[in-house]
Design a protein around this motif. Structure first.
Motif, PDB file in Angstrom:
ATOM      1  N   VAL A   1       0.860  -1.187   0.000  1.00  0.00           N
ATOM      2  CA  VAL A   1       0.000   0.000   0.000  1.00  0.00           C
ATOM      3  C   VAL A   1       0.893   1.232   0.000  1.00  0.00           C
ATOM      4  O   VAL A   1       1.869   1.304   0.753  1.00  0.00           O
ATOM      5  N   TYR A   2       0.552   2.195  -0.862  1.00  0.00           N
ATOM      6  CA  TYR A   2       1.336   3.429  -0.934  1.00  0.00           C
ATOM      7  C   TYR A   2       0.398   4.608  -1.192  1.00  0.00           C
ATOM      8  O   TYR A   2      -0.472   4.528  -2.055  1.00  0.00           O
ATOM      9  N   ASP A   3       0.577   5.687  -0.440  1.00  0.00           N
ATOM     10  CA  ASP A   3      -0.219   6.900  -0.611  1.00  0.00           C
ATOM     11  C   ASP A   3       0.567   7.949  -1.385  1.00  0.00           C
ATOM     12  O   ASP A   3       1.694   8.281  -1.000  1.00  0.00           O
TER      13      ASP A   3
ATOM     14  N   ARG B   1      -6.157   9.260 -15.059  1.00  0.00           N
ATOM     15  CA  ARG B   1      -4.869   9.942 -14.905  1.00  0.00           C
ATOM     16  C   ARG B   1      -4.425   9.925 -13.439  1.00  0.00           C
ATOM     17  O   ARG B   1      -3.255   9.684 -13.143  1.00  0.00           O
ATOM     18  N   PHE B   2      -5.351  10.164 -12.525  1.00  0.00           N
ATOM     19  CA  PHE B   2      -5.009  10.107 -11.103  1.00  0.00           C
ATOM     20  C   PHE B   2      -4.529   8.699 -10.725  1.00  0.00           C
ATOM     21  O   PHE B   2      -3.590   8.536  -9.955  1.00  0.00           O
ATOM     22  N   TYR B   3      -5.201   7.676 -11.265  1.00  0.00           N
ATOM     23  CA  TYR B   3      -4.771   6.302 -11.003  1.00  0.00           C
ATOM     24  C   TYR B   3      -3.351   6.085 -11.530  1.00  0.00           C
ATOM     25  O   TYR B   3      -2.526   5.454 -10.870  1.00  0.00           O
ATOM     26  N   GLU B   4      -3.088   6.589 -12.714  1.00  0.00           N
ATOM     27  CA  GLU B   4      -1.751   6.404 -13.291  1.00  0.00           C
ATOM     28  C   GLU B   4      -0.685   7.115 -12.464  1.00  0.00           C
ATOM     29  O   GLU B   4       0.395   6.562 -12.231  1.00  0.00           O
ATOM     30  N   ILE B   5      -0.975   8.321 -12.016  1.00  0.00           N
ATOM     31  CA  ILE B   5      -0.024   9.033 -11.154  1.00  0.00           C
ATOM     32  C   ILE B   5       0.289   8.174  -9.927  1.00  0.00           C
ATOM     33  O   ILE B   5       1.443   7.978  -9.565  1.00  0.00           O
ATOM     34  N   GLY B   6      -0.740   7.636  -9.301  1.00  0.00           N
ATOM     35  CA  GLY B   6      -0.544   6.801  -8.127  1.00  0.00           C
ATOM     36  C   GLY B   6       0.227   5.534  -8.441  1.00  0.00           C
ATOM     37  O   GLY B   6       1.152   5.162  -7.709  1.00  0.00           O
TER      38      GLY B   6
ATOM     39  N   LEU C   1       5.025   2.182  -7.949  1.00  0.00           N
ATOM     40  CA  LEU C   1       6.068   1.330  -8.526  1.00  0.00           C
ATOM     41  C   LEU C   1       7.451   1.913  -8.278  1.00  0.00           C
ATOM     42  O   LEU C   1       8.399   1.187  -7.987  1.00  0.00           O
ATOM     43  N   ARG C   2       7.568   3.226  -8.380  1.00  0.00           N
ATOM     44  CA  ARG C   2       8.853   3.890  -8.105  1.00  0.00           C
ATOM     45  C   ARG C   2       9.256   3.629  -6.645  1.00  0.00           C
ATOM     46  O   ARG C   2      10.416   3.389  -6.348  1.00  0.00           O
ATOM     47  N   GLN C   3       8.283   3.672  -5.736  1.00  0.00           N
ATOM     48  CA  GLN C   3       8.555   3.404  -4.325  1.00  0.00           C
ATOM     49  C   GLN C   3       9.061   1.975  -4.123  1.00  0.00           C
ATOM     50  O   GLN C   3       9.895   1.722  -3.264  1.00  0.00           O
TER      51      GLN C   3
ATOM     52  N   VAL D   1      -1.593  -2.929  -3.998  1.00  0.00           N
ATOM     53  CA  VAL D   1      -1.327  -4.107  -4.823  1.00  0.00           C
ATOM     54  C   VAL D   1      -1.698  -5.295  -3.945  1.00  0.00           C
ATOM     55  O   VAL D   1      -0.965  -5.631  -3.017  1.00  0.00           O
ATOM     56  N   PRO D   2      -2.868  -5.899  -4.209  1.00  0.00           N
ATOM     57  CA  PRO D   2      -3.360  -6.934  -3.294  1.00  0.00           C
ATOM     58  C   PRO D   2      -2.744  -8.319  -3.474  1.00  0.00           C
ATOM     59  O   PRO D   2      -2.923  -9.180  -2.621  1.00  0.00           O
TER      60      PRO D   2
END
Length: 137
Positions: free
Chosen positions: A3-5, A29-34, A39-41, A81-82
Motif C-alpha cells: 500500500v502506498y499513498d 490519470r489520477f490512477y496512473e499518477i498513483g 512502482l517507483r517506491q 497491490v493486493p
C-alpha cells in the motif's frame, strides 16, 4: 499487500467540468499518477521496464464515484497491490480529499507484454523479488 499513498495532487481548473467538478475521465490519470509513484517506491519505474522490452498496457479499468472532487482540492491516491503479479498486475485505488473524505474507488489490471512480439509474458523476476516482502506473513 503493498500500500502506498501519493499525496498533494491538486485538482487544476483543466481537470474540471463547467460545474467545477473533476471530469470522470481524469480519474484514469489520477490512477496512473498513483501507480507510477507506487512502482517507483518499490524500486521500479516504467521507463526502465520499457527499455528492457516489457510494456504494461491497461487491460481492465473500473471506477466508482462516491463524492465529487472539486477544483483546488488536494487529493491523496492510495494505491494497493493486493497480490503478487504474474502475467497480470492488479492495482486498486482509493482517492481522498484534503479532509480525508473518500471520493472514489477504482481498479486497473495491467498485463506484461513483450515489446518485440506483442505477446504476454511473466512479470520480471526483479519486480517479483522487490514485491515479495509485502506478501509474506
Amino acid at each position: 499487500m503493498f500500500v502506498y499513498d501519493v499525496t498533494d495532487i491538486r485538482v487544476r481548473y483543466y481537470d474540471t467540468d463547467q460545474m467545477g467538478v473533476v471530469y470522470y475521465g481524469n480519474y484514469a490519470r489520477f490512477y496512473e499518477i498513483g501507480r507510477v509513484e507506487a512502482l517507483r517506491q518499490l524500486g521500479l519505474n516504467y521507463k526502465e521496464l520499457e527499455e528492457r522490452g516489457i510494456s504494461m498496457p491497461v487491460y481492465d479499468f473500473s471506477s466508482r464515484f462516491i463524492r465529487p472532487a472539486r477544483y483546488d482540492d488536494m487529493l491523496t491516491v492510495r494505491v494497493t497491490v493486493p497480490q503478487l503479479p504474474k502475467t497480470r498486475f492488479l492495482f486498486t485505488y482509493e482517492i481522498f480529499n484534503q479532509h480525508g473524505v473518500l471520493l472514489n474507488t477504482g481498479q486497473t489490471t495491467l498485463v506484461f507484454i513483450r515489446s518485440d512480439t506483442g505477446r504476454p509474458c511473466l512479470a520480471p523476476d526483479d519486480l517479483i523479488e522487490l514485491a515479495k516482502p509485502f506478501f509474506q506473513e
